[in-house]
Design an enzyme around this catalytic site. Structure first.
Site, PDB file in Angstrom:
ATOM      1  N   CYS A 113       0.825  -1.224   0.033  1.00  0.00           N
ATOM      2  CA  CYS A 113      -0.017   0.106   0.045  1.00  0.00           C
ATOM      3  C   CYS A 113       0.859   1.409   0.007  1.00  0.00           C
ATOM      4  CB  CYS A 113      -0.922  -0.117   1.198  1.00  0.00           C
ATOM      5  SG  CYS A 113      -1.989  -1.558   1.055  1.00  0.00           S
ATOM      6  N   HIS A 237      -3.072   7.219   2.208  1.00  0.00           N
ATOM      7  CA  HIS A 237      -3.558   5.754   1.608  1.00  0.00           C
ATOM      8  C   HIS A 237      -4.951   5.603   2.468  1.00  0.00           C
ATOM      9  CE1 HIS A 237      -4.035   1.796   1.175  1.00  0.00           C
ATOM     10  NE2 HIS A 237      -3.659   1.412   2.117  1.00  0.00           N
ATOM     11  N   ASN A 267      -9.980  -0.134   0.310  1.00  0.00           N
ATOM     12  CA  ASN A 267      -8.696  -0.329   0.332  1.00  0.00           C
ATOM     13  C   ASN A 267      -8.044  -0.814  -0.810  1.00  0.00           C
ATOM     14  OD1 ASN A 267      -6.175  -0.327   0.572  1.00  0.00           O
ATOM     15  ND2 ASN A 267      -6.084  -1.016   2.795  1.00  0.00           N
TER      16      ASN A 267
HETATM   17  N1  COA Z   1     -17.942  -7.857  11.101  1.00  0.00           N
HETATM   18  C1  COA Z   1     -18.674  -7.995  12.352  1.00  0.00           C
HETATM   19  N2  COA Z   1     -17.591  -8.121  13.220  1.00  0.00           N
HETATM   20  C2  COA Z   1     -16.606  -8.254  13.058  1.00  0.00           C
HETATM   21  C3  COA Z   1     -15.786  -8.131  11.757  1.00  0.00           C
HETATM   22  C4  COA Z   1     -16.715  -8.110  10.853  1.00  0.00           C
HETATM   23  N3  COA Z   1     -16.480  -7.689   9.495  1.00  0.00           N
HETATM   24  N4  COA Z   1     -14.577  -8.433  11.890  1.00  0.00           N
HETATM   25  C5  COA Z   1     -14.394  -8.586  13.096  1.00  0.00           C
HETATM   26  N5  COA Z   1     -15.317  -8.618  13.943  1.00  0.00           N
HETATM   27  C6  COA Z   1     -15.492  -8.737  15.304  1.00  0.00           C
HETATM   28  C7  COA Z   1     -14.358  -9.538  15.787  1.00  0.00           C
HETATM   29  O1  COA Z   1     -14.496 -11.058  15.651  1.00  0.00           O
HETATM   30  C8  COA Z   1     -14.186  -8.965  17.364  1.00  0.00           C
HETATM   31  O2  COA Z   1     -15.438  -9.805  17.989  1.00  0.00           O
HETATM   32  P1  COA Z   1     -15.136 -10.376  19.627  1.00  0.00           P
HETATM   33  O3  COA Z   1     -15.126  -8.978  20.418  1.00  0.00           O
HETATM   34  O4  COA Z   1     -16.347 -10.983  19.755  1.00  0.00           O
HETATM   35  O5  COA Z   1     -13.891 -10.881  19.415  1.00  0.00           O
HETATM   36  C9  COA Z   1     -15.010  -7.640  17.288  1.00  0.00           C
HETATM   37  O6  COA Z   1     -15.534  -7.677  15.904  1.00  0.00           O
HETATM   38  C10 COA Z   1     -14.070  -6.623  17.386  1.00  0.00           C
HETATM   39  O7  COA Z   1     -12.660  -7.129  16.598  1.00  0.00           O
HETATM   40  P2  COA Z   1     -11.460  -6.152  16.405  1.00  0.00           P
HETATM   41  O8  COA Z   1     -10.362  -6.904  15.455  1.00  0.00           O
HETATM   42  O9  COA Z   1     -10.928  -5.697  17.630  1.00  0.00           O
HETATM   43  O10 COA Z   1     -12.086  -4.950  15.576  1.00  0.00           O
HETATM   44  P3  COA Z   1     -11.281  -3.759  14.949  1.00  0.00           P
HETATM   45  O11 COA Z   1     -12.083  -2.633  15.631  1.00  0.00           O
HETATM   46  O12 COA Z   1      -9.820  -3.696  15.241  1.00  0.00           O
HETATM   47  O13 COA Z   1     -11.753  -3.575  13.517  1.00  0.00           O
HETATM   48  C11 COA Z   1     -10.286  -4.027  11.525  1.00  0.00           C
HETATM   49  C12 COA Z   1     -11.090  -4.857  12.537  1.00  0.00           C
HETATM   50  C13 COA Z   1      -9.791  -5.207  10.582  1.00  0.00           C
HETATM   51  C14 COA Z   1     -11.441  -3.277  10.680  1.00  0.00           C
HETATM   52  C15 COA Z   1      -9.330  -3.113  11.825  1.00  0.00           C
HETATM   53  O14 COA Z   1      -8.622  -3.695  12.767  1.00  0.00           O
HETATM   54  C16 COA Z   1      -8.616  -2.665  11.289  1.00  0.00           C
HETATM   55  O15 COA Z   1      -9.164  -1.792   9.975  1.00  0.00           O
HETATM   56  N6  COA Z   1      -7.280  -2.703  11.030  1.00  0.00           N
HETATM   57  C17 COA Z   1      -6.231  -2.341   9.937  1.00  0.00           C
HETATM   58  C18 COA Z   1      -6.285  -2.899   8.786  1.00  0.00           C
HETATM   59  C19 COA Z   1      -5.841  -2.632   7.326  1.00  0.00           C
HETATM   60  O16 COA Z   1      -5.994  -1.151   7.337  1.00  0.00           O
HETATM   61  N7  COA Z   1      -5.143  -3.444   6.600  1.00  0.00           N
HETATM   62  C20 COA Z   1      -4.748  -2.975   5.505  1.00  0.00           C
HETATM   63  C21 COA Z   1      -3.603  -1.922   5.780  1.00  0.00           C
HETATM   64  S1  COA Z   1      -2.714  -1.117   4.391  1.00  0.00           S
END
Ligand code: COA
Length: 343
Positions: A113, A237, A267
């Site tokens: 990215c 980004h 993304n």
């Molecule tokens: N829909 C509903 N629930 C979801 C979910 C979805 N798509 N994805 C995860 N969850 C759940 C998890 O299982 C977790 O449940 P639990 O509390 O029962 O264990 C809860 O939501 C929280 O999960 P968490 O991973 O802490 O969520 P988050 O707020 O961190 O959001 C992302 C997850 C992936 C959206 C976030 O971490 C993110 O954007 N990270 C960066 C990823 C990124 O940008 N990657 C590319 C980089 S270039």
């Protein structure tokens, strides 16, 4: 930049998006997720899906050359930033060369990215070695790399392409400061085997993304001799609205100065920054003399920032062929966004 004997500037830009829209409601149909969760946790509402990386690269590159009014044969190098090429060999850039009839070399850059900003900085470096014009493209079909049953990645990614033309100018040029970096100890946090699908530690990537964005953008601004408040337009980004907001807050850049296309494109990895630049141009947010800060981060973990003075005339309004014109309404589209950040 100090010590640079010959500089470059951006003279053209172009975008390409597949027609097919995948909404959050589409994902709800087969994943344990909801539109509300995706919007609240990421800011994404829909993403574009389809086409091939090569076709998106060619379309975006063609549009950028047309905007610049440049004969493709006068291009001395094509750089395609991508981590989702259609083939391992040859480089996507070779197909672009054939399709557009560009001269000189053709090379792919994989900085995930952060790839487009890496390639952009390389283009300015090539100008210093004597190349007159470089076509810099970011193009991705990230939806081919995600496991459709994995709700943590399938909700995030989309497909698209964007491009700019960098041309040599007398004097130091428009690149004011840069910062490039990589911490390979985080390679496992966001990875994809050849032929496989992506694995991601979302929480840790999120944490590192905010940190890398803040540090890298700050370092590029320092090298440019600028303060955060000097940034007229931030083209970051597009990974997650919460990452963007947190980075803006910690950097001290008013979020109204950040351009966001995430809601409608998801993304798109290396394509996201040039796509977002094109949106800024098409919606009148770029003016001659503006200091534009590009900042990208991603798998590696890698990061890249560049501060570039916008030398092109105020961009024309969005035209019918502009892919952004086909986007759903709702993306902020005028200088009103900027006034909010001037306080
Ligand atoms: N829909 C509903 N629930 C979801 C979910 C979805 N798509 N994805 C995860 N969850 C759940 C998890 O299982 C977790 O449940 P639990 O509390 O029962 O264990 C809860 O939501 C929280 O999960 P968490 O991973 O802490 O969520 P988050 O707020 O961190 O959001 C992302 C997850 C992936 C959206 C976030 O971490 C993110 O954007 N990270 C960066 C990823 C990124 O940008 N990657 C590319 C980089 S270039």
């Amino acid at each position: 930049m100090a010590g640079v004997t010959r500089g470059g500037t951006i003279i053209g830009w172009g975008a390409a998006l597949p027609d097919r829209v995948r909404t959050n409601a589409d994902l709800e149909a087969h994943l344990a997720t909801t539109d509300a969760w995706i919007r609240e946790r990421t800011g994404i509402r829909e993403r574009r899906v389809g086409s091939s990386t090569t076709d998106l690269a060619v379309d975006a590159g063609r549009a950028a050359l047309a905007r610049a009014g440049v004969d493709p044969a006068s291009v001395g190098m094509v750089l395609v930033a991508t981590c989702s090429p259609d083939q391992a060999l040859p480089a996507t850039a070779a197909h672009v060369q054939r399709a557009l009839g560009t001269g000189g070399g053709a090379l792919d850059v994989n900085g995930a990215c952060a790839g487009f900003v890496y390639a952009l900085v390389c283009a300015f470096g090539l100008v210093a070695t004597g190349v007159e014009r470089i076509l810099v493209i970011g193009a991705e079909t990230m939806t081919r790399l995600v496991d459709d049953t994995d709700r943590t990645t399938a909700i995030l990614f989309g497909d698209g392409g964007g491009a700019v033309v960098v041309e040599a100018v007398d004097g130091p040029g428009a690149l004011l400061g840069t910062d490039l970096g990589c911490d390979g100890s985080g390679a496992h946090l966001l990875a994809c085997e050849v032929g496989g699908t992506m694995v991601m530690d979302g929480r840790e990537v999120f944490r590192r993304a905010v940190r890398a964005t803040v540090r890298s953008a700050g370092a590029a601004l320092d090298r440019a001799g600028l303060r955060p408040d000097d940034v007229d337009v931030l083209v970051p980004h597009q990974a997650n609205a919460r990452i963007l907001d947190a980075a803006c807050e910690r950097l001290g850049i008013a979020s109204a100065r950040a351009v966001s296309t995430l809601e409608h494109s998801g993304n798109t990895s290396a394509a996201s920054i040039p796509l977002t630049l094109c949106h800024a141009a098409a919606t009148g947010r770029l003016h001659p003399g503006d200091r534009v800060l590009f900042v990208g981060f991603g798998a590696g973990m890698s990061w890249a920032s560049a501060v570039v003075r916008w030398d092109a005339p105020a961009a024309a309004a969005m035209h019918a062929g502009d892919p952004w014109a086909t986007m759903s309404a709702g993306i902020p589209s005028s200088d009103e966004d900027r006034t909010g950040g001037d306080t």
